[in-house]
Each structure stands twice: as structure tokens, then as C-alpha cells.
Design a protein around this motif. Structure first.
Motif, PDB file in Angstrom:
ATOM      1  N   VAL A 150     -31.942  37.346 -27.537  1.00  0.00           N
ATOM      2  CA  VAL A 150     -31.902  38.709 -28.067  1.00  0.00           C
ATOM      3  C   VAL A 150     -33.191  39.425 -27.654  1.00  0.00           C
ATOM      4  O   VAL A 150     -34.282  38.856 -27.755  1.00  0.00           O
ATOM      5  CB  VAL A 150     -31.788  38.696 -29.603  1.00  0.00           C
ATOM      6  N   GLU A 151     -33.070  40.657 -27.203  1.00  0.00           N
ATOM      7  CA  GLU A 151     -34.257  41.401 -26.760  1.00  0.00           C
ATOM      8  C   GLU A 151     -35.214  41.680 -27.916  1.00  0.00           C
ATOM      9  O   GLU A 151     -34.798  42.068 -29.006  1.00  0.00           O
ATOM     10  CB  GLU A 151     -33.842  42.738 -26.137  1.00  0.00           C
ATOM     11  N   LYS A 152     -36.502  41.465 -27.644  1.00  0.00           N
ATOM     12  CA  LYS A 152     -37.566  41.847 -28.569  1.00  0.00           C
ATOM     13  C   LYS A 152     -38.541  42.752 -27.820  1.00  0.00           C
ATOM     14  O   LYS A 152     -39.006  42.394 -26.739  1.00  0.00           O
ATOM     15  CB  LYS A 152     -38.328  40.612 -29.085  1.00  0.00           C
ATOM     16  N   GLU A 153     -38.819  43.906 -28.402  1.00  0.00           N
ATOM     17  CA  GLU A 153     -39.698  44.883 -27.745  1.00  0.00           C
ATOM     18  C   GLU A 153     -40.999  45.027 -28.527  1.00  0.00           C
ATOM     19  O   GLU A 153     -40.981  45.223 -29.742  1.00  0.00           O
ATOM     20  CB  GLU A 153     -38.999  46.238 -27.643  1.00  0.00           C
ATOM     21  N   TYR A 154     -42.120  44.925 -27.807  1.00  0.00           N
ATOM     22  CA  TYR A 154     -43.448  44.995 -28.430  1.00  0.00           C
ATOM     23  C   TYR A 154     -44.272  46.096 -27.789  1.00  0.00           C
ATOM     24  O   TYR A 154     -44.150  46.369 -26.590  1.00  0.00           O
ATOM     25  CB  TYR A 154     -44.200  43.682 -28.242  1.00  0.00           C
ATOM     26  N   ARG A 155     -45.130  46.698 -28.610  1.00  0.00           N
ATOM     27  CA  ARG A 155     -46.169  47.594 -28.110  1.00  0.00           C
ATOM     28  C   ARG A 155     -47.476  46.855 -28.312  1.00  0.00           C
ATOM     29  O   ARG A 155     -47.770  46.384 -29.419  1.00  0.00           O
ATOM     30  CB  ARG A 155     -46.154  48.919 -28.880  1.00  0.00           C
ATOM     31  N   PHE A 182     -58.077  46.829 -18.193  1.00  0.00           N
ATOM     32  CA  PHE A 182     -57.046  47.671 -17.593  1.00  0.00           C
ATOM     33  C   PHE A 182     -55.960  46.808 -16.949  1.00  0.00           C
ATOM     34  O   PHE A 182     -56.238  46.054 -16.014  1.00  0.00           O
ATOM     35  CB  PHE A 182     -57.650  48.616 -16.560  1.00  0.00           C
ATOM     36  N   LEU A 183     -54.750  46.916 -17.474  1.00  0.00           N
ATOM     37  CA  LEU A 183     -53.622  46.156 -16.938  1.00  0.00           C
ATOM     38  C   LEU A 183     -53.153  46.817 -15.638  1.00  0.00           C
ATOM     39  O   LEU A 183     -52.614  47.927 -15.656  1.00  0.00           O
ATOM     40  CB  LEU A 183     -52.485  46.113 -17.953  1.00  0.00           C
ATOM     41  N   ARG A 184     -53.329  46.137 -14.529  1.00  0.00           N
ATOM     42  CA  ARG A 184     -52.971  46.691 -13.224  1.00  0.00           C
ATOM     43  C   ARG A 184     -51.496  46.463 -12.922  1.00  0.00           C
ATOM     44  O   ARG A 184     -50.839  45.604 -13.500  1.00  0.00           O
ATOM     45  CB  ARG A 184     -53.828  46.055 -12.128  1.00  0.00           C
ATOM     46  N   LYS A 185     -51.004  47.256 -11.960  1.00  0.00           N
ATOM     47  CA  LYS A 185     -49.591  47.185 -11.592  1.00  0.00           C
ATOM     48  C   LYS A 185     -49.195  45.794 -11.127  1.00  0.00           C
ATOM     49  O   LYS A 185     -48.141  45.273 -11.501  1.00  0.00           O
ATOM     50  CB  LYS A 185     -49.274  48.214 -10.504  1.00  0.00           C
ATOM     51  N   GLU A 186     -50.055  45.166 -10.310  1.00  0.00           N
ATOM     52  CA  GLU A 186     -49.718  43.830  -9.809  1.00  0.00           C
ATOM     53  C   GLU A 186     -49.656  42.802 -10.945  1.00  0.00           C
ATOM     54  O   GLU A 186     -48.883  41.842 -10.885  1.00  0.00           O
ATOM     55  CB  GLU A 186     -50.727  43.378  -8.747  1.00  0.00           C
ATOM     56  N   ASN A 238     -57.176  53.614 -21.716  1.00  0.00           N
ATOM     57  CA  ASN A 238     -58.242  54.300 -22.439  1.00  0.00           C
ATOM     58  C   ASN A 238     -59.542  53.940 -21.736  1.00  0.00           C
ATOM     59  O   ASN A 238     -60.101  52.864 -21.957  1.00  0.00           O
ATOM     60  CB  ASN A 238     -58.272  53.859 -23.911  1.00  0.00           C
ATOM     61  N   LYS A 239     -60.009  54.837 -20.881  1.00  0.00           N
ATOM     62  CA  LYS A 239     -61.186  54.541 -20.066  1.00  0.00           C
ATOM     63  C   LYS A 239     -62.448  54.419 -20.921  1.00  0.00           C
ATOM     64  O   LYS A 239     -63.356  53.648 -20.588  1.00  0.00           O
ATOM     65  CB  LYS A 239     -61.362  55.626 -19.008  1.00  0.00           C
ATOM     66  N   LYS A 240     -62.486  55.149 -22.030  1.00  0.00           N
ATOM     67  CA  LYS A 240     -63.670  55.106 -22.879  1.00  0.00           C
ATOM     68  C   LYS A 240     -63.850  53.711 -23.495  1.00  0.00           C
ATOM     69  O   LYS A 240     -64.967  53.175 -23.531  1.00  0.00           O
ATOM     70  CB  LYS A 240     -63.542  56.150 -23.992  1.00  0.00           C
ATOM     71  N   ASN A 241     -62.739  53.128 -23.985  1.00  0.00           N
ATOM     72  CA  ASN A 241     -62.800  51.811 -24.633  1.00  0.00           C
ATOM     73  C   ASN A 241     -62.465  50.652 -23.694  1.00  0.00           C
ATOM     74  O   ASN A 241     -62.506  49.484 -24.102  1.00  0.00           O
ATOM     75  CB  ASN A 241     -61.836  51.762 -25.829  1.00  0.00           C
ATOM     76  N   GLU A 242     -62.098  51.011 -22.448  1.00  0.00           N
ATOM     77  CA  GLU A 242     -61.692  50.009 -21.457  1.00  0.00           C
ATOM     78  C   GLU A 242     -60.583  49.116 -22.004  1.00  0.00           C
ATOM     79  O   GLU A 242     -60.661  47.882 -22.000  1.00  0.00           O
ATOM     80  CB  GLU A 242     -62.886  49.171 -20.999  1.00  0.00           C
ATOM     81  N   THR A 243     -59.541  49.777 -22.502  1.00  0.00           N
ATOM     82  CA  THR A 243     -58.373  49.056 -23.024  1.00  0.00           C
ATOM     83  C   THR A 243     -57.100  49.634 -22.409  1.00  0.00           C
ATOM     84  O   THR A 243     -57.110  50.736 -21.836  1.00  0.00           O
ATOM     85  CB  THR A 243     -58.273  49.168 -24.552  1.00  0.00           C
ATOM     86  N   SER A 244     -56.015  48.889 -22.550  1.00  0.00           N
ATOM     87  CA  SER A 244     -54.697  49.331 -22.097  1.00  0.00           C
ATOM     88  C   SER A 244     -53.705  49.204 -23.238  1.00  0.00           C
ATOM     89  O   SER A 244     -53.866  48.361 -24.129  1.00  0.00           O
ATOM     90  CB  SER A 244     -54.210  48.477 -20.917  1.00  0.00           C
ATOM     91  N   ILE A 245     -52.685  50.051 -23.195  1.00  0.00           N
ATOM     92  CA  ILE A 245     -51.561  49.932 -24.119  1.00  0.00           C
ATOM     93  C   ILE A 245     -50.303  49.821 -23.261  1.00  0.00           C
ATOM     94  O   ILE A 245     -50.150  50.565 -22.279  1.00  0.00           O
ATOM     95  CB  ILE A 245     -51.473  51.138 -25.068  1.00  0.00           C
ATOM     96  N   ALA A 246     -49.422  48.894 -23.597  1.00  0.00           N
ATOM     97  CA  ALA A 246     -48.215  48.696 -22.796  1.00  0.00           C
ATOM     98  C   ALA A 246     -47.056  48.282 -23.684  1.00  0.00           C
ATOM     99  O   ALA A 246     -47.244  47.824 -24.822  1.00  0.00           O
ATOM    100  CB  ALA A 246     -48.464  47.629 -21.730  1.00  0.00           C
TER     101      ALA A 246
END
Length: 239
Positions: free
Chosen positions: A127-132, A138-142, A169-177
């Protein structure tokens, strides 16, 4: 209609195997009539007694809880921490379907239906589970593509998944995905991102199958609608 031994086991009187033994030992009656045949089916209207004691057949209930951080996904805790069962007042013996970590929030299904829980959590069904998720760095495309194809964690390779809607978020050097998986192994999402050197800082499950957090505030719960239960079961079996 359900098998007699299953009804006895679900009541908490005995395990299913022990219930079968009780039936064969002439300890069980249905509507006052001795029943010693395994596989006999009964309905909620039938009165089942074991050793003279009437078995209560619980109504099956299904909830979605918006689990807050700081609660454990269990029915008992030796450390007396806050439990998800504290947030869903009910006169029935309910339990969480799978687990969300203490520091993870979001969709958590709860029920007293053991078969439903097994269907939702079995590795045979997906069953699909979706997370934020909020990540360090920084999570890169590759790296997203690497995760989507599957990564090695704990000696196995994860199944294909979807990674999308990446923000920085360049200020905090974080990514959201957003990540959508069809598995549910222990700490899987956290371990997947750790495998590409992006520790998880915050995790929230936004969807379990067709069930979302829509209309719920943190700590609130509601009963699942019949169509949601049906679609969850169908999505698990159609694999």
C-alpha cells in the motif's frame, strides 16, 4: 460470517490454536448447542460460550489518527510515555496499524481488526505511503534518482519509489521533499536518506493509501469511511 475459532481468538479469550483445541475438547457452544467442528461459521447474532462463559464479539472499528510527535505507537509502555491509544478514546481494544516513530507525525491507522492490520502491514502487500521529509543538506537530482531506483539498506535493496517536490532552504542548508514508498520496513525512510548522506531532520506521513490528514488537526482522530476501508483492502490485495 466468521470461523468460530477466529471469533474466540479475537475476543482475547485464547489464541486461535488454543481456540481450536477448546472446540475439539467439547468446551464450546453456539446458541446453547455443543459445537466441536473446526471451521464452523458464526455471525454476530450467534451466542458463543466457552467453558460456560459468553464470548463478546466486538464490532470492528477503524480510525485515522493525526499522530503528533512525542507519542509512541504502542498500546503499552514500561516507561509510561504518551501512547497513541491515549488519543483515541474507545471502549474497544484498539491498536496501531504498524508504527510511526516517536519523533514522526502524520497518518496512523488504528483498529481492533487483526486481519486488516496484517493486510496493511504484510510485506506481501504494498500500500502506498507518502511522506514529507526535511533533510540536512541539499538533495540533488542524481540522489533523488538513486533513491527512486532503490538503495541498499540493512542488506536488502529497497523497491522503486517516487521522490518529488524537492525544495531548498539555502539559509539553513536543508531540503524538503516528498517520497512515496510501497514498503514499510523499520526506519525505512530515514535509512534511505541516510544512505545518500542526508539525515532526516523531520518526518511526516501525509498519506496511507487513500487516507490523508484532510480535516484533522494534530492529535485528532476520525473513523474511516466505508469506501476508504474498501479501497485500502483492494489496494493491498491487488498486488
Amino acid at each position: 460470517m466468521e470461523r468460530l475459532q477466529k471469533v474466540i481468538a479475537r475476543s482475547g479469550y485464547a489464541s486461535r490454536r488454543k481456540a481450536e483445541t477448546l472446540i475439539l475438547e467439547n468446551k464450546v457452544k453456539v446458541n446453547g448447542v455443543l459445537c466441536n467442528t473446526l471451521g464452523t461459521k458464526v455471525s454476530r447474532k450467534d451466542v458463543v460460550t466457552v467453558n460456560g462463559r459468553t464470548i463478546e464479539q466486538e464490532e470492528k472499528v477503524y480510525y485515522v489518527l493525526y499522530k503528533p510527535e512525542g507519542y509512541i505507537s504502542t498500546t503499552q509502555d514500561e516507561k509510561d510515555r504518551r501512547k497513541v491509544t491515549d488519543l483515541v478514546p474507545n471502549d474497544k481494544r484498539i491498536f496501531p496499524v504498524g508504527r510511526l516513530d516517536y519523533d514522526t507525525s502524520g497518518v496512523l491507522l488504528m483498529t481492533n481488526d487483526g486481519d486488516f492490520m496484517n493486510l496493511m502491514t504484510s510485506p506481501k502487500h504494498h500500500v502506498e505511503k507518502e511522506y514529507r521529509v526535511k533533510l540536512q543538506g541539499f538533495l540533488r537530482k542524481e540522489e533523488s534518482l538513486q533513491l527512486a531506483r532503490g538503495v541498499e539498506i540493512d542488506g536488502y535493496k529497497t523497491k522503486r519509489c517516487i521522490v518529488k517536490n524537492v525544495e531548498y532552504n539555502k539559509k539553513n542548508e536543508t531540503s524538503i521533499a516528498t517520497i512515496i514508498i510501497k514498503e514499510g520496513k523499520y526506519h525505512q525512510v530515514k535509512k534511505m536518506f541516510e544512505s545518500v548522506d542526508h539525515p532526516v531532520l523531520k518526518l511526516k506521513r501525509e498519506r496511507f493509501g487513500v487516507v490523508t490528514l484532510k480535516g484533522l488537526r494534530t492529535g485528532e482522530a476520525r473513523r474511516l469511511k466505508p469506501y476508504e476501508i474498501k479501497q485500502l483492502k483492494e489496494s493491498a490485495k491487488d498486488k
